[in-house]
Scaffold this motif. Structure first.
Motif, PDB file in Angstrom:
ATOM      1  N   SER A  37      16.495  -0.900  17.283  1.00  0.00           N
ATOM      2  CA  SER A  37      16.816  -2.155  16.618  1.00  0.00           C
ATOM      3  C   SER A  37      17.908  -2.922  17.360  1.00  0.00           C
ATOM      4  N   GLN A  40      16.509  -4.484  20.528  1.00  0.00           N
ATOM      5  CA  GLN A  40      15.745  -5.711  20.285  1.00  0.00           C
ATOM      6  C   GLN A  40      16.673  -6.888  19.998  1.00  0.00           C
ATOM      7  N   LYS A  41      17.715  -6.650  19.196  1.00  0.00           N
ATOM      8  CA  LYS A  41      18.672  -7.724  18.908  1.00  0.00           C
ATOM      9  C   LYS A  41      19.369  -8.184  20.182  1.00  0.00           C
ATOM     10  N   ARG A  43      18.263  -7.967  23.258  1.00  0.00           N
ATOM     11  CA  ARG A  43      17.282  -8.678  24.085  1.00  0.00           C
ATOM     12  C   ARG A  43      17.134 -10.122  23.614  1.00  0.00           C
ATOM     13  N   ASN A  44      17.080 -10.338  22.291  1.00  0.00           N
ATOM     14  CA  ASN A  44      16.924 -11.685  21.754  1.00  0.00           C
ATOM     15  C   ASN A  44      18.139 -12.565  22.059  1.00  0.00           C
ATOM     16  N   ASP A 110      14.880 -12.916  12.968  1.00  0.00           N
ATOM     17  CA  ASP A 110      15.208 -11.546  13.342  1.00  0.00           C
ATOM     18  C   ASP A 110      14.985 -10.646  12.139  1.00  0.00           C
TER      19      ASP A 110
END
Length: 130
Positions: A37, A40-41, A43-44, A110
């Motif tokens: 998780s 992914q955060k 990366r965003n 998100d």
């Protein structure tokens, strides 16, 4: 009289070891999920920052005279890897003579929650001001 061989585990020891093993597996699963998780955060946020840095460099190349005051929708230019729905706007204002302010806002979803990041840069007649 016959003697019993007592070299095995008792029921209590087996239940205790199964409980400890289950707790260990549960903790390991939670750590792995948190790691994914957070990845992914991150990366965003990196995608959003990279896009805005590129846009700001483009504004610097355009220069003061090439910037028009107003609001522009930049949603179609956002990286496709950002989660949908995603949107971006750029608002150019002139807070004082010889200075233009560009505000860029990026919003994406998100995991059910909207994340919005706002960036501001200034472009002067003679140079770029951070």
């Amino acid at each position: 009289m016959k003697k019993w061989d007592m070299s095995g585990f008792s029921v209590v020891e087996l239940i205790l070891s199964i409980t400890v093993g289950a707790l260990f597996i549960t903790s390991l699963t939670q750590i792995t999920n948190n790691y994914v998780s957070l990845g992914q955060k991150s990366r965003n946020v990196i995608l959003s920052n990279s896009y805005v840095e590129g846009k700001i460099e483009a504004l610097r190349n355009i220069g003061y005279n090439g910037l028009s005051v107003g609001t522009t929708d930049l949603s179609s230019e956002l990286p496709p890897q950002l989660p949908t729905p995603r949107s971006a706007t750029m608002s150019v204002t002139s807070p004082s003579s010889g200075l233009k302010q560009a505000d860029i806002s990026v919003t994406y979803n998100d995991k059910g929650k909207n994340q919005t990041y706002s960036y501001t840069t200034y472009v002067g007649e003679l140079s770029v001001v951070q």
